[in-house]
Design an enzyme around this catalytic site. Structure first.
Site, PDB file in Angstrom:
ATOM      1  NE  ARG A 164      -3.601  -2.540   0.229  1.00  0.00           N
ATOM      2  CZ  ARG A 164      -3.225  -3.695  -0.298  1.00  0.00           C
ATOM      3  NH1 ARG A 164      -2.108  -3.773  -1.001  1.00  0.00           N
ATOM      4  NH2 ARG A 164      -3.965  -4.769  -0.171  1.00  0.00           N
ATOM      5  CB  SER A 246      -9.072  -1.890   3.799  1.00  0.00           C
ATOM      6  OG  SER A 246      -9.735  -3.009   3.265  1.00  0.00           O
ATOM      7  CD  GLU A 346      -5.238   0.091   3.164  1.00  0.00           C
ATOM      8  OE1 GLU A 346      -5.756   0.556   2.131  1.00  0.00           O
ATOM      9  OE2 GLU A 346      -5.193  -1.124   3.400  1.00  0.00           O
TER      10      GLU A 346
END
Length: 350
Positions: A164, A246, A346
């Site tokens: 990520r 998420s 994130e």
């Protein structure tokens, strides 16, 4: 070029947070970027690049000039002996590109179906799901330097992909000075979709689908359908319930750390990685701390998946960025106190 003033952003971020851009320019071509940088009033202004708004938490009105990326277009650019090379404009819907490539007979992106956001955001976040990451299917991208106005192209190595993570998430003031955060606007992305395609089925949800259909050798379209079905069952549609997907990264620990946690929590969901480390399921950690279904103000934890934070407010009283971050910090504290692991968010906080 039109500079729009006081533009509402509630429907330009998937959380549905009410805020506004003090100034906004819509970027539908590379020429629009050039026009911004040629304008003396805009050239040196701080800038914020906005795509689908699927990976951000807005905590107030956005003061930098918002560059809303709306570059469209998709095509089979060419092919090599090993792959089809597909190019898409940065403003295209990510899921629409996945759907189009799979139905055109270019497999490889099917595990990434229904991830919200745009094509331009996919390399920034190095999006991933069900055993596939963007870097596994990446060829190259085009971008524009927001300081000089020069166009440039990056390959996978130059993007410095990580979990990520990419060069676009790091500041140029870092130790190596190579970060491109806030310095570049991605215009087009190219994908290398393998001709020698093999299904990626190593995640429990997909293994369960295989078990339910014994003898079936799934093609890319079948996996695409399965992934869409799984995600629609487990994850909220941002068009119905505001969210940023998420919210936390799955943490990685050493085998020794994992063994210690397993002694206390035998049911913890974990995955062995190729480098010997172990990835833990952040959603499981959050659920184990009792957060599933809980709320702070209008920010809540989704009942079906603890990894997703959602907007529980109505259209007249939507969640604020402050409520989202208060909930996120409370979850981080709970997980750290119980497991000794600090979860990393994130989304980008604006």
């Amino acid at each position: 070029m039109l500079v729009e003033k006081n533009v509402p952003l509630q429907f330009s971020n998937t959380f549905g947070i009410m805020a506004k851009a003090l100034s906004l320019v819509r970027i539908s071509s590379e020429q629009d970027v050039a026009a911004v940088l040629a304008d003396p009033a805009l050239r040196d202004a701080p800038k914020f690049v906005l795509g689908g708004g699927s990976n951000i938490v807005i905590t107030g009105d956005v003061k930098p000039l918002v560059l809303k990326v709306e570059i469209k277009g998709k095509k089979l650019l060419g092919e090599t002996a090993k792959a089809w090379i597909v190019e898409a404009g940065a403003g295209e819907s990510w899921h629409d590109i996945v759907d189009w490539t799979v139905h055109q007979g270019y497999p490889g992106l099917e595990n990434l179906a229904l991830i919200p956001g745009t094509v331009g955001g996919s390399p920034v976040q190095n999006i991933g799901a069900y055993g596939v990451e963007l870097q596994d299917r990446f060829d190259s991208l085009d971008a524009v330097d927001l300081t000089t106005g020069k166009a440039f192209t990056l390959g996978a190595a130059q993007c410095a992909f990580g979990y990520r993570d990419s060069v676009f998430k790091h500041s140029s003031t870092g130790p190596n000075g190579l970060g491109l955060a806030g310095k570049a606007l991605i215009t087009r992305v190219r994908f290398a979709l393998p001709k020698a395609w093999k299904p990626v089925l190593g995640y429990a949800d997909l293994e369960k689908k295989m078990a339910q259909t014994p003898g079936v050798q799934p093609d890319a379209l079948q996996i695409y359908d399965w992934v869409c079905e799984i995600r629609r069952t487990k994850l909220p549609d941002p068009a119905v319930i505001g969210n940023a997907g998420s919210f936390f990264k799955n943490p990685t620990v050493s085998p020794e750390q994992c063994a210690d946690i397993i002694q206390r929590e035998p049911k913890i969901v974990h995955y062995q990685l190729d480098d010997g480390s172990v990835k833990l399921a952040a959603g499981w950690l959050i659920d184990a701390c009792g957060w599933k279904g809980k709320s702070i103000g209008n920010a809540g934890v989704y009942e079906r998946q603890a990894l997703v934070l959602v907007n529980r407010g109505g259209s007249a009283d939507p969640v604020t960025g402050g409520e989202v971050m208060t909930l996120a910090k409370a979850i981080q504290t709970s997980v750290y106190e119980r497991f000794g692991i600090l979860l990393e968010p994130e989304p980008v906080v604006v």
